[in-house]
Design a protein around this motif. Structure first.
Motif, PDB file in Angstrom:
ATOM      1  N   ASP A 107       9.500   2.277  -3.712  1.00 49.79           N
ATOM      2  CA  ASP A 107      10.829   2.496  -4.266  1.00 49.79           C
ATOM      3  C   ASP A 107      11.807   1.412  -3.822  1.00 49.79           C
ATOM      4  O   ASP A 107      11.515   0.615  -2.921  1.00 49.79           O
ATOM      5  CB  ASP A 107      11.366   3.858  -3.809  1.00 49.79           C
ATOM      6  CG  ASP A 107      10.586   5.021  -4.389  1.00 49.79           C
ATOM      7  OD1 ASP A 107       9.963   4.849  -5.448  1.00 49.79           O
ATOM      8  OD2 ASP A 107      10.609   6.103  -3.769  1.00 49.79           O
ATOM      9  N   ALA A 108      12.978   1.418  -4.422  1.00 51.81           N
ATOM     10  CA  ALA A 108      14.041   0.488  -4.040  1.00 51.81           C
ATOM     11  C   ALA A 108      14.361   0.646  -2.554  1.00 51.81           C
ATOM     12  O   ALA A 108      14.513   1.768  -2.059  1.00 51.81           O
ATOM     13  CB  ALA A 108      15.290   0.748  -4.877  1.00 51.81           C
ATOM     14  N   GLY A 109      14.440  -0.477  -1.854  1.00 54.57           N
ATOM     15  CA  GLY A 109      14.800  -0.458  -0.446  1.00 54.57           C
ATOM     16  C   GLY A 109      13.646  -0.286   0.512  1.00 54.57           C
ATOM     17  O   GLY A 109      13.812  -0.450   1.724  1.00 54.57           O
ATOM     18  N   VAL A 110      12.445   0.038   0.021  1.00 61.09           N
ATOM     19  CA  VAL A 110      11.265   0.236   0.875  1.00 61.09           C
ATOM     20  C   VAL A 110      10.603  -1.121   1.121  1.00 61.09           C
ATOM     21  O   VAL A 110      10.529  -1.974   0.231  1.00 61.09           O
ATOM     22  CB  VAL A 110      10.274   1.216   0.229  1.00 61.09           C
ATOM     23  CG1 VAL A 110       9.000   1.331   1.055  1.00 61.09           C
ATOM     24  CG2 VAL A 110      10.935   2.581   0.057  1.00 61.09           C
ATOM     25  N   HIS A 111      10.074  -1.316   2.328  1.00 58.53           N
ATOM     26  CA  HIS A 111       9.475  -2.580   2.733  1.00 58.53           C
ATOM     27  C   HIS A 111       7.951  -2.501   2.686  1.00 58.53           C
ATOM     28  O   HIS A 111       7.365  -1.424   2.530  1.00 58.53           O
ATOM     29  CB  HIS A 111       9.903  -2.940   4.159  1.00 58.53           C
ATOM     30  CG  HIS A 111      11.348  -2.676   4.443  1.00 58.53           C
ATOM     31  ND1 HIS A 111      12.360  -3.398   3.849  1.00 58.53           N
ATOM     32  CD2 HIS A 111      11.956  -1.754   5.253  1.00 58.53           C
ATOM     33  CE1 HIS A 111      13.534  -2.945   4.295  1.00 58.53           C
ATOM     34  NE2 HIS A 111      13.306  -1.948   5.134  1.00 58.53           N
ATOM     35  N   ALA A 112       7.306  -3.665   2.878  1.00 56.13           N
ATOM     36  CA  ALA A 112       5.852  -3.707   2.971  1.00 56.13           C
ATOM     37  C   ALA A 112       5.423  -4.875   3.845  1.00 56.13           C
ATOM     38  O   ALA A 112       5.966  -5.976   3.734  1.00 56.13           O
ATOM     39  CB  ALA A 112       5.215  -3.830   1.587  1.00 56.13           C
ATOM     40  N   ARG A 118     -11.062 -12.287 -10.840  1.00 54.34           N
ATOM     41  CA  ARG A 118     -10.080 -11.380 -10.239  1.00 54.34           C
ATOM     42  C   ARG A 118      -9.642 -11.909  -8.883  1.00 54.34           C
ATOM     43  O   ARG A 118     -10.473 -12.276  -8.039  1.00 54.34           O
ATOM     44  CB  ARG A 118     -10.658  -9.981 -10.112  1.00 54.34           C
ATOM     45  CG  ARG A 118      -9.700  -8.965  -9.521  1.00 54.34           C
ATOM     46  CD  ARG A 118      -9.919  -7.595 -10.103  1.00 54.34           C
ATOM     47  NE  ARG A 118      -9.569  -7.565 -11.529  1.00 54.34           N
ATOM     48  CZ  ARG A 118      -9.579  -6.452 -12.273  1.00 54.34           C
ATOM     49  NH1 ARG A 118      -9.938  -5.292 -11.733  1.00 54.34           N
ATOM     50  NH2 ARG A 118      -9.247  -6.482 -13.547  1.00 54.34           N
ATOM     51  N   LEU A 119      -8.329 -11.921  -8.655  1.00 55.93           N
ATOM     52  CA  LEU A 119      -7.755 -12.375  -7.391  1.00 55.93           C
ATOM     53  C   LEU A 119      -7.098 -11.205  -6.678  1.00 55.93           C
ATOM     54  O   LEU A 119      -6.439 -10.375  -7.305  1.00 55.93           O
ATOM     55  CB  LEU A 119      -6.714 -13.476  -7.617  1.00 55.93           C
ATOM     56  CG  LEU A 119      -7.172 -14.713  -8.381  1.00 55.93           C
ATOM     57  CD1 LEU A 119      -6.045 -15.724  -8.455  1.00 55.93           C
ATOM     58  CD2 LEU A 119      -8.410 -15.324  -7.751  1.00 55.93           C
ATOM     59  N   ARG A 120      -7.262 -11.167  -5.361  1.00 57.77           N
ATOM     60  CA  ARG A 120      -6.622 -10.161  -4.518  1.00 57.77           C
ATOM     61  C   ARG A 120      -5.537 -10.831  -3.690  1.00 57.77           C
ATOM     62  O   ARG A 120      -5.789 -11.824  -3.009  1.00 57.77           O
ATOM     63  CB  ARG A 120      -7.657  -9.494  -3.615  1.00 57.77           C
ATOM     64  CG  ARG A 120      -7.067  -8.570  -2.564  1.00 57.77           C
ATOM     65  CD  ARG A 120      -8.161  -7.825  -1.826  1.00 57.77           C
ATOM     66  NE  ARG A 120      -7.639  -7.154  -0.638  1.00 57.77           N
ATOM     67  CZ  ARG A 120      -8.341  -6.286   0.097  1.00 57.77           C
ATOM     68  NH1 ARG A 120      -9.600  -6.007  -0.249  1.00 57.77           N
ATOM     69  NH2 ARG A 120      -7.809  -5.717   1.154  1.00 57.77           N
ATOM     70  N   LEU A 121      -4.325 -10.273  -3.750  1.00 53.47           N
ATOM     71  CA  LEU A 121      -3.177 -10.842  -3.059  1.00 53.47           C
ATOM     72  C   LEU A 121      -2.714  -9.907  -1.953  1.00 53.47           C
ATOM     73  O   LEU A 121      -2.574  -8.690  -2.170  1.00 53.47           O
ATOM     74  CB  LEU A 121      -2.003 -11.070  -4.012  1.00 53.47           C
ATOM     75  CG  LEU A 121      -2.123 -12.145  -5.088  1.00 53.47           C
ATOM     76  CD1 LEU A 121      -2.976 -11.656  -6.264  1.00 53.47           C
ATOM     77  CD2 LEU A 121      -0.738 -12.542  -5.599  1.00 53.47           C
ATOM     78  N   ALA A 122      -2.477 -10.458  -0.784  1.00 53.66           N
ATOM     79  CA  ALA A 122      -1.760  -9.749   0.273  1.00 53.66           C
ATOM     80  C   ALA A 122      -0.276 -10.046   0.083  1.00 53.66           C
ATOM     81  O   ALA A 122       0.111 -11.202  -0.088  1.00 53.66           O
ATOM     82  CB  ALA A 122      -2.224 -10.220   1.644  1.00 53.66           C
ATOM     83  N   VAL A 123       0.541  -9.000   0.111  1.00 58.41           N
ATOM     84  CA  VAL A 123       1.969  -9.155  -0.193  1.00 58.41           C
ATOM     85  C   VAL A 123       2.801  -8.453   0.871  1.00 58.41           C
ATOM     86  O   VAL A 123       2.478  -7.331   1.289  1.00 58.41           O
ATOM     87  CB  VAL A 123       2.317  -8.567  -1.582  1.00 58.41           C
ATOM     88  CG1 VAL A 123       3.768  -8.858  -1.934  1.00 58.41           C
ATOM     89  CG2 VAL A 123       1.375  -9.120  -2.653  1.00 58.41           C
ATOM     90  N   SER A 124       3.871  -9.092   1.306  1.00 57.06           N
ATOM     91  CA  SER A 124       4.828  -8.460   2.216  1.00 57.06           C
ATOM     92  C   SER A 124       6.232  -8.743   1.708  1.00 57.06           C
ATOM     93  O   SER A 124       6.469  -9.759   1.048  1.00 57.06           O
ATOM     94  CB  SER A 124       4.652  -8.974   3.649  1.00 57.06           C
ATOM     95  OG  SER A 124       4.843 -10.370   3.714  1.00 57.06           O
ATOM     96  N   TYR A 125       7.150  -7.830   2.011  1.00 55.65           N
ATOM     97  CA  TYR A 125       8.522  -8.030   1.553  1.00 55.65           C
ATOM     98  C   TYR A 125       9.505  -7.172   2.331  1.00 55.65           C
ATOM     99  O   TYR A 125       9.168  -6.114   2.861  1.00 55.65           O
ATOM    100  CB  TYR A 125       8.672  -7.740   0.050  1.00 55.65           C
ATOM    101  CG  TYR A 125       7.992  -6.504  -0.469  1.00 55.65           C
ATOM    102  CD1 TYR A 125       8.629  -5.267  -0.490  1.00 55.65           C
ATOM    103  CD2 TYR A 125       6.696  -6.566  -0.978  1.00 55.65           C
ATOM    104  CE1 TYR A 125       8.003  -4.136  -0.985  1.00 55.65           C
ATOM    105  CE2 TYR A 125       6.056  -5.449  -1.476  1.00 55.65           C
ATOM    106  CZ  TYR A 125       6.715  -4.233  -1.486  1.00 55.65           C
ATOM    107  OH  TYR A 125       6.086  -3.107  -1.979  1.00 55.65           O
ATOM    108  N   ASP A 126      10.724  -7.691   2.396  1.00 55.09           N
ATOM    109  CA  ASP A 126      11.877  -6.956   2.892  1.00 55.09           C
ATOM    110  C   ASP A 126      12.546  -6.355   1.664  1.00 55.09           C
ATOM    111  O   ASP A 126      13.126  -7.072   0.839  1.00 55.09           O
ATOM    112  CB  ASP A 126      12.822  -7.916   3.630  1.00 55.09           C
ATOM    113  CG  ASP A 126      14.137  -7.276   4.055  1.00 55.09           C
ATOM    114  OD1 ASP A 126      14.380  -6.095   3.707  1.00 55.09           O
ATOM    115  OD2 ASP A 126      14.937  -7.953   4.718  1.00 55.09           O
ATOM    116  N   GLY A 127      12.461  -5.046   1.522  1.00 53.30           N
ATOM    117  CA  GLY A 127      12.933  -4.400   0.302  1.00 53.30           C
ATOM    118  C   GLY A 127      14.424  -4.150   0.227  1.00 53.30           C
ATOM    119  O   GLY A 127      14.896  -3.562  -0.760  1.00 53.30           O
TER     120      GLY A 127
END
Length: 264
Positions: free
Chosen positions: A51-56, A2-11
């Protein structure tokens, strides 16, 4: 393994997390990139389906691969993903996780921040993607008072878009409203959030901030068993998932059992 990923994005240009035919989504882009790099099919499980447009900036996901695949790609996976992912999605870290780790069901809490400004000039140009420009002045103190009355375990049906078979009972751990000059931030923390809950909570606080309702109004809606049509949903672009909490490895399995149990 099992792999754990840290993810970020401009939604801004993404149609949310979950894959959808014919649409750019975080899951769709990320699974495609991982499958290309690892040369095996990859299915991701995520902490929170935004949701669409939300960032992380603090999203978490997991996937399973063979030990052989992990050994081959461990030291260069982050760099190779950077080369194939679109510029609005990043994976800052990939680590081996405990076998009981589940990005969704192991989570103890999710933390979101909503940013908006009522300054006449609007949001700063470098923050325009994650800060909503509000056209009217807001009473942040009244918003903070209203937010404090919503804390605790409640049925948040009035603030959720209902999904078949899903409960709307949640424990709201924090809902803090802070003004710094023209910037107002709403920091929301809960064990979990139902569909559109954070943006609906912010929408209700905005109604109070504009002095169209008293600070007691949002809490009074907790007695409802259906979504309240008079609660607006705040624009998606101001919302960012900033962190997800998890227990120590020895408590992962027990936490998953608690999370999977439907609350009534």
């Amino acid at each position: 393994m099992r792999l754990r990923l840290a993810v970020s994005y401009d939604g801004t240009q993404l149609h949310g997390w979950a894959r959808q035919p014919g649409q750019r989504t975080v899951q769709g882009e990320l699974e495609q990139a991982l499958s290309m790099v690892l040369r095996v099919p990859v299915n991701l499980t995520v902490a929170g389906r935004t949701d669409a447009g939300v960032h992380a900036t603090g999203q978490v996901a997991h996937c399973d691969v063979s030990a052989e695949v992990w050994r081959e790609h461990e030291t260069r996976l982050v760099r190779r993903l950077r080369g194939v992912l679109p510029p609005d999605i990043a994976v800052p870290a990939v680590v081996r996780a405990h076998p009981d780790f589940d990005a969704r069901f192991s989570a103890l809490g999710r933390h979101y921040v909503y940013r908006l400004t009522d300054h006449p000039s609007g949001p700063p140009p470098l923050r325009r993607a994650d800060t909503v420009g509000w056209p009217r002045s807001l009473d942040a103190e009244a918003m903070a008072e209203a937010a404090g009355l919503l804390l605790g375990e409640h049925d948040f049906a009035a603030f959720c878009r209902r999904r078949e078979g899903a409960t709307t009972i949640r424990t709201l751990l924090a809902l803090d409203v802070v003004r710094e000059g023209g910037l107002i931030t709403v920091a929301a923390s809960a064990d979990a959030f139902c569909h559109s809950m954070v943006r609906s909570l912010v929408g209700a606080l905005l109604v109070v901030g504009e002095r169209r309702r008293p600070p007691q109004w949002p809490a009074a809606l907790l007695s409802r068993t259906e979504r309240a049509g008079d609660v607006p949903v705040a624009p998606a672009g101001g919302l960012t998932l900033v962190h997800v909490d998890y227990p120590v490895d020895e408590e992962l399995a027990a936490r998953a059992l608690v999370t999977r149990a439907r609350r009534g």
